[in-house]
Write an enzyme that holds these catalytic residues in place. Sequence first.
Site, short mmCIF file in Angstrom:
data_model
loop_
_atom_site.label_atom_id
_atom_site.label_comp_id
_atom_site.label_asym_id
_atom_site.label_seq_id
_atom_site.Cartn_x
_atom_site.Cartn_y
_atom_site.Cartn_z
N ASP A 181 -39.66 -18.85 11.34
CA ASP A 181 -39.98 -17.41 11.34
C ASP A 181 -39.52 -16.93 9.98
O ASP A 181 -38.31 -16.82 9.72
CB ASP A 181 -39.21 -16.69 12.46
CG ASP A 181 -39.59 -15.22 12.49
OD1 ASP A 181 -39.68 -14.59 11.43
OD2 ASP A 181 -39.82 -14.69 13.59
N HIS A 182 -40.47 -16.66 9.10
CA HIS A 182 -40.07 -16.47 7.71
C HIS A 182 -39.20 -15.23 7.49
O HIS A 182 -38.50 -15.12 6.50
CB HIS A 182 -41.27 -16.49 6.76
CG HIS A 182 -42.08 -15.24 6.74
ND1 HIS A 182 -42.99 -14.93 7.72
CD2 HIS A 182 -42.12 -14.20 5.87
CE1 HIS A 182 -43.55 -13.76 7.45
NE2 HIS A 182 -43.05 -13.31 6.33
N HIS A 244 -41.01 -11.68 14.52
CA HIS A 244 -40.20 -11.09 13.45
C HIS A 244 -39.27 -9.97 13.93
O HIS A 244 -38.08 -9.96 13.63
CB HIS A 244 -41.10 -10.56 12.34
CG HIS A 244 -42.07 -11.56 11.80
ND1 HIS A 244 -41.76 -12.90 11.65
CD2 HIS A 244 -43.36 -11.45 11.37
CE1 HIS A 244 -42.80 -13.54 11.16
NE2 HIS A 244 -43.78 -12.69 10.99
#
Length: 493
Positions: A181-182, A244
Site C-alpha cells: 500500500d504505497h 489507503h
Amino acid sequence: RTTAPTSIVVFGGTGDLAKRKLFPAFFNLFIDEWMPKQFQILALGRKQYTQEGFRAYVLENLKEFSRNNNYTEEQWMSFSEKITFLNFDITDENSFLNLNDKLTAFDVACNKRTNRLFYLSVAPSFIDKVSVNLHKTGLASNIEKDRIIIEKPFGYDKASAIALNKLLNENFKEEQIYRIDHYLGKETVQNILAFRFANTVFEPLWSNRHIESVQITVAEQVGVEDRGGYYDHSGALRDMIQNHLLQILCMVAMDAPVEFESALIRDKKAEILKAVRRIKPEDINHYTVRAQYTEGVIKGDAKQGYRQEPGVDPNSNTETFVAMKFYIDNPRWQGVPFYMRTGKSMEQKKSSVVVNFKDVPNKTFVNGRNNPVPNQLTINIQPEMDIRLSFMAKKPGLDMTLNPVEMVFDYFECAPDSPEAYETLLIDALDGDSTLFMRSDQVEEAWDIIATIQEEWENGTYSPMHTYAAGSWGPAAADELLSRQGHRWLSTT
Ligand code: BG6
C-alpha cells in the site's frame, strides 16, 4: 541494509506502474547507493523490445517521472546494464523456463543462490496464473530468500480477498508475501508513528479525553484520466478507503507497539481495524455520503463529468467521492468520530490528517471577545508535507487579546528531495522488512469494514448518489455529515 545479490523480476515490466514508479525508484536507489552491489532487473512483458530498445524506453520514462534528474551518463550506463527485457507469456510454461535460465545464470555468476524479488504488477486476473506457475517451477521456493510483492487491488470484496489470500498461501509462505500500500511508504505517513511514539507531549493527549474528532482527507485534483475502465468497476470506496485511508487511520489510532518490530506493529494495526464499528445497512445513509463528479472547472480548465470520461459507463453508478464517519470501539477512542473523505476531480490535491482537540476545560478566557479556538494538529501528507500545531497566544499589545498561532515542522526545509514511497517500500522488501506492508488479516478486516456499505450501495435503497461539480470540495451532503455534530471539514481552504 541488504547486501545480498538479488534478482528483481517485474511481471508487468512494460506497464504503467513500472514506467512511472518502479524503474524511477530502482534507479534512485541505485544512484543513492541503496541497491545491493550485485543485482539484475528482469522486466517481463508481452510487448516486443530489443534490449537497447527497452533500455531507451526506461531512460525516456526516467526523464519524465524520476524525482531526480541529477545523474551522470556513467551512472545510467551502469544501471541500464543490469536491466534485461524478457518477452513473456504468463500462461506459457516455456516463459517460466526461460526466466529460470536467467535466474540461474545470475546465481552462477554470483556463485551462490541469490535473493529473488518478484514484483507482481499485473491485473488481478493474472495473479492466479503467475503464482501457480512460480510455485510449480519452484522459482520462489526459498522462503528466506524469495519474496513476492503484490500490488492492489487486493481483491474486490471480502470474499475475493480471502480467496486471493488462500491462493497466495497455497503457493508461498505468508512471510514471503509483501502486499503493498504505497501510502505506507510516504514519508509523512511513516512519520506519524515517530511523532506519536517518540515524544512525551502528544501521546498522553491522544484519546477521547482530549480529542474531539479526527479528519482524514485524501483529495485528488486529477479525474480518472485514462483509467476509466478500471475505475468504473472500483470506485472511491474500494480504490482509496479500503486501503489507503484505513491504513492512515491505523497509524493515527493504533496503540504503541512494545518495539518497532513488524509483527508487533501489524498486530496493533489489526486491533484497530477489528475495533472499527461496523455500520448497519439501515444506518449507512447516516454515516456515509457517496457522490460522482459532474462537469466543472479545474485550474481554469473545463473538466468533463465522470460519466463522460472514456471507459466509463454513461449510466455509471460508481462513486468518485466518499465521505464517511467511523467510530472505534475501544477505550481510547470510544465516542470520537473519525471522518474520512476522498475524491477525484476536487478543487485541490490535498491529503491530510487533522486532529481536532476539545475546548479548553476552564473558562478563563471565555468572555465573548477572546473565545479560545480549540487546538488543532494538522499532519499534511501531500503535496504540502508538514505538521502544524495551532494554539492560542496573547496578541502582543497592551490588552489581553488572544489569537490562534501555529508551530510548524516543514519537511521541505529539512529534506527538499526526500525519497518516494516506492523507494522506501522497495528497499524494505529487498531487506525482508515487512513492517510497512499489509498482512492478510489486515486486508480482510479492511474489506469487512466496508462490506455492508458495498452491499448497500450496490443493491440497497438507503443511500442516494450525490453529485459535485468537478473542481469543488464535494457535495453539500459531505458538509452536513459533520455539521450535524457541530463539526466542519478543517483542511478545506
Ligand atoms: C492509487 C489509486 O492507489 O492511489 C489511484 O488507485 C489514486 O486512483 C492513487 O490516484 C493516489 O496516489 P497518490 O500517491 O498520488 O496520492
